[in-house]
Structure formats: C-alpha cells, structure tokens
Design an enzyme around this catalytic site. Structure first.
Site, PDB file in Angstrom:
ATOM      1  NE  ARG A 141      20.354  -4.989   6.265  1.00 44.89           N
ATOM      2  CZ  ARG A 141      19.758  -6.008   6.881  1.00 44.89           C
ATOM      3  NH1 ARG A 141      18.790  -6.663   6.254  1.00 44.89           N
ATOM      4  NH2 ARG A 141      20.149  -6.383   8.079  1.00 44.89           N
ATOM      5  CG  ASP A 200      -7.285   2.454  -8.798  1.00 41.90           C
ATOM      6  OD1 ASP A 200      -7.368   2.653 -10.022  1.00 41.90           O
ATOM      7  OD2 ASP A 200      -6.759   1.441  -8.300  1.00 41.90           O
TER       8      ASP A 200
END
Length: 454
Positions: A243, A294
């Site tokens: 959603r 990273d």
C-alpha cells in the site's frame, strides 16, 4: 606546437584479442588509446594514415570501463571518518589498494560525525585524478548526519541531526566547506529538507535518499526537488509494503520528472541483501542499479575489532557489526567480489553486471562522457564548459561564511558536474569469471595480477 599536432604524434597503443564492452554489448574489437583518449581506428587510419605504435595481446580477456565506487568508508585500516592529522595519506593508501579490485575512481564516504570531524577531514580530501599512485578521487560522499534516528543503522545517535530554521546555513555550519563534496545522503522526511535538496543540486551536488522512514509521496517530492540517488536500497529504510512501498517505490514511480533518472545503490556482498531482493530490484529498474561496496576500514583485514567513525566494529567472517550488537555496519567485500556475486545471484548478463559498477555510477555523477565508457572520443582533456552564474543566497556572505568559489560559479542548470569532474576514461582487464587481471588508467598500466603474484 598546437595540442592537436602534439596528440597526433603521440604513441598509439592497440589492445588486441579482447572483448570490448561498448554500447551495452561485448564486442570482438580492439581498443585504441592515445594520451588517455579512446580512438576510432578508422579515423586514425584514413585521416592520419597511422597504425598502432605498440600492441598488447589481451589473451581473449574482457576490457570494461574501470569500476567506480560511490560509497566506500575506508579500508585496509584506514577510516575516512577519523579526524587525523594526515587524512590524505590514508586516502592515498586506499586509492592504491583498490586498483587490484578494478576500481579506478571512488567517493570517500564519511558517516555521521560531529562537526569538528567534517571541518578537519573534508579539506584534506581534494578531488584527484587517478594514475599509478592509485584510483582517482571524484569527490566525497557525506552520509549523514541529517538522517532518521529510527533508521540510523550503525550511525551514532548522539550526532544525528535535523535541519534548523535556517536549514542551509545549518548544513554549512555542520560541514564547513563543501568544495570537495559530490554526494550527500539525507532523510527527505526531515523538515526543510526540500530547500536543502534544491540548494545542493543547484551547486552540482547529487542528493541521495537514505537512512529514512519516508513514505513514497515524501520520496517522490524529494525526487522532484532534485534528488537522484537512493543510498543502499532496502537497507536503513522502511520495508516495501504493497500500500505504500516507501523509498523502494521510486524504482517504478510514474512521478519521475521528464529527463530525470533515478539511481540506487546496492550492496551485493551476500550479506546486506537477500538474492531475491537483488533480483526484484534489478528486474524492476536495471538501468538505475549502482553497485557499491559500502566498505569499512576492516576491508582487506581479518576478524576482530575495528572502527567506523565514532563506532567500534566487530568483524566475524563476512559480516561486520556494531560492537555488542547485531546491527550490520558496512561491508568488507571488494568491488570485484560484488560484481561477481551480483552476476551469479541475479542471472543478469555480464554486460549488465559490469555496467552496474561502471556506466551507471558515471551516469549518476554526470561523468558518462569521460568515465564508465569506452566509446570513441572519451577524452581526458575535453574543454570544460564556461561557468554560468548561479543564484547564491545573500545570507551566505552577510553571515561571514566561507563560500567556495565553485558555489559562486555553478556549472549549468542541468545538474552538470563541476569542472573537477572532467576525468579520463579508464578500464579493467577481466577473465571469463570476472577476476581482475589488470587495471589501466588513461591507457597506462597501474596494476597487474601477474606482477602482484611475484
């Protein structure tokens, strides 16, 4: 002597018996280089009546653009977020070591730190072209401190900040000079973040969204303000929900302004991202995927205790955690390992895997005419476009702040890179399994596996 005449007389080097990554395809073609510039052999022969002065047999290997790491916190015991008296020597050590990983350019990354660290460290990391001394420094990536406390990950909570009333003044007061900065990660849900994004992008600094609890609407607003990158997708952000997919939803958003492209960093080290998640991201938006390491200061070292900025890190096997916790704290995987893992995990083409570590980061930074490509005419010495005046807030000088020259004179309104980003094309030689055999910068051999084994 005019430059054109001098270049015409310079030595031409021809790399033969290779597969060349060009235009998204591995081609059975030779690579011709002169003075760091990729040449069109037809023009060389017909216009100059020239052949190669030297030939290099590549033994059937792949020649691909050099890898670009836009998020690397250190390595080999060097911590970019430590305010030492000689930061430059540490950067130089990492630059030299990562040549063996196929990395020819990188963005030293600083994690959330107190202002005094930024003020001391940033002036010591100037932009620098690559060469035999090491990979080139494109600019600094500032990851924090303007991030979410809830999604700070391994960043120390004591130094996490929000924007004050005069937001961009707060940015300047925190970091000091931004002359050497090319990427800045922030959380877009922070109040006044949009004015900061607009100020930064107007100055040629790429804004990345990360360490954030932003919903999709907030992320789209930030993108429309100028943000173009997502820091280590899936990590330190709200999980995907059907959603409200949050920042992850930018990969398929229909709100991207015309001409704007969204890129996202992926840590393909086998630890940070599940293989299924890697495949989902790649299949949703393959053109925007940027492989990043990273990497932390423990890169290249072994198990034990290390640092990352203000934090103590424990390395156990392939994983690094904030000491005493199970919070992941960066990676210890080099770039070539990430490329191979990404290829094997996603089942993508070799070309796609290589471009995710070369062309895509170059496009993110606006360097695709000079890096991330082996197209004809990629030229280290292309003239830089003349400066165009950009608006500068009156408060910046009235408050007595030091305003960098590169801010007073921007480089166009299309987020074009500043002049230090005019860099030479570099390339890496790889075997069929994508193990690095040699690294070249401006056509010059700077690292070779055979020599390293001796």
């Amino acid at each position: 002597m005019r430059r054109g005449q001098g270049a015409a007389r310079a030595s031409v080097l021809q790399f033969t018996n290779c597969r060349l990554l060009r235009g998204g395809t591995l081609l059975r073609e030779d690579l011709w280089v002169r003075e760091g510039r990729v040449l069109d052999p037809e023009k060389l022969f017909f216009d100059e009546r020239r052949l190669a002065d030297k030939q290099k047999d590549c033994g059937g290997c792949i020649l691909a653009p050099g890898f670009i790491d836009v998020q690397i916190n250190g390595g080999f015991g060097v911590d970019f977020s430590q305010a030492t008296e000689d930061v430059g020597s540490g950067v130089a050590l990492v630059a030299r070591k990562i040549l063996s990983h196929g990395v020819t350019a990188f963005c030293p990354t600083l994690v959330t730190s107190p202002p005094e660290v930024y003020h001391k460290v940033l002036p010591q990391i100037p932009v620098k072209r690559g060469g035999p001394h090491g990979a080139g420094v494109i600019g600094v990536h500032l990851e924090g401190p303007f991030i979410s406390r809830q999604k700070r990950g391994a960043h120390p909570e004591a130094y996490v900040r929000s924007f004050e009333a005069n937001a961009f003044h707060d940015v300047l007061a925190t970091y000091g000079s931004l002359d050497n900065v090319c990427i800045l990660t922030l959380a877009p849900e922070l109040g006044r973040s949009h004015e900061v994004i607009q100020e930064l992008t107007a100055r040629g600094i790429r804004v990345s969204l990360g360490h954030s609890v932003a919903d999709l609407r907030t992320a789209e607003d930030a993108m429309q303000s100028g943000a173009t990158f997502i820091t280590h997708l899936f990590n330190a952000m709200l999980p995907f929900h059907h959603r409200d997919p949050g920042i992850v939803g930018l990969l398929t958003s229909d709100q991207v302004p015309p001409g704007r492209h969204i890129f996202y960093g992926m840590i393909a080290d086998g630890i940070h991202t599940n293989p299924a998640a890697l495949r989902i991201a790649h299949r949703a938006h393959p053109q925007g995927l940027v492989l990043v390491t990273d990497a932390i200061p423990a890169l290249g070292l072994g198990n034990g205790r290390h640092t990352l900025g203000q934090q103590v890190v424990e390395v156990d096997g392939l994983s690094a955690y904030v000491a005493g916790t199970k919070t992941l704290c960066g990676s210890i995987a080099p770039m070539d390992v990430c490329v191979r893992h990404f290829l094997q995990t996603t089942g993508c083409s070799v070309e796609s895997a290589l471009e995710s570590a070369s062309l895509h980061p170059a496009q993110l930074l606006g360097l695709e005419k000079h890096k991330g490509t082996l197209d004809f005419g990629a030229d280290a010495d292309s003239p830089v476009q003349p400066p165009t005046l950009v608006w500068l807030p009156a408060w910046s000088t009235s408050l007595g702040l030091s305003v960098p020259t590169s801010w007073r004179w921007g480089w166009g309104c299309d987020m074009a890179p500043r002049p230090h980003c005019c860099l030479p094309p570099d390339f890496v030689v790889l075997d069929d399994a994508l193990h690095v055999q040699a690294t070249y910068i401006s056509g010059e051999l700077v690292w070779q596996a055979e020599m390293a084994r001796q």
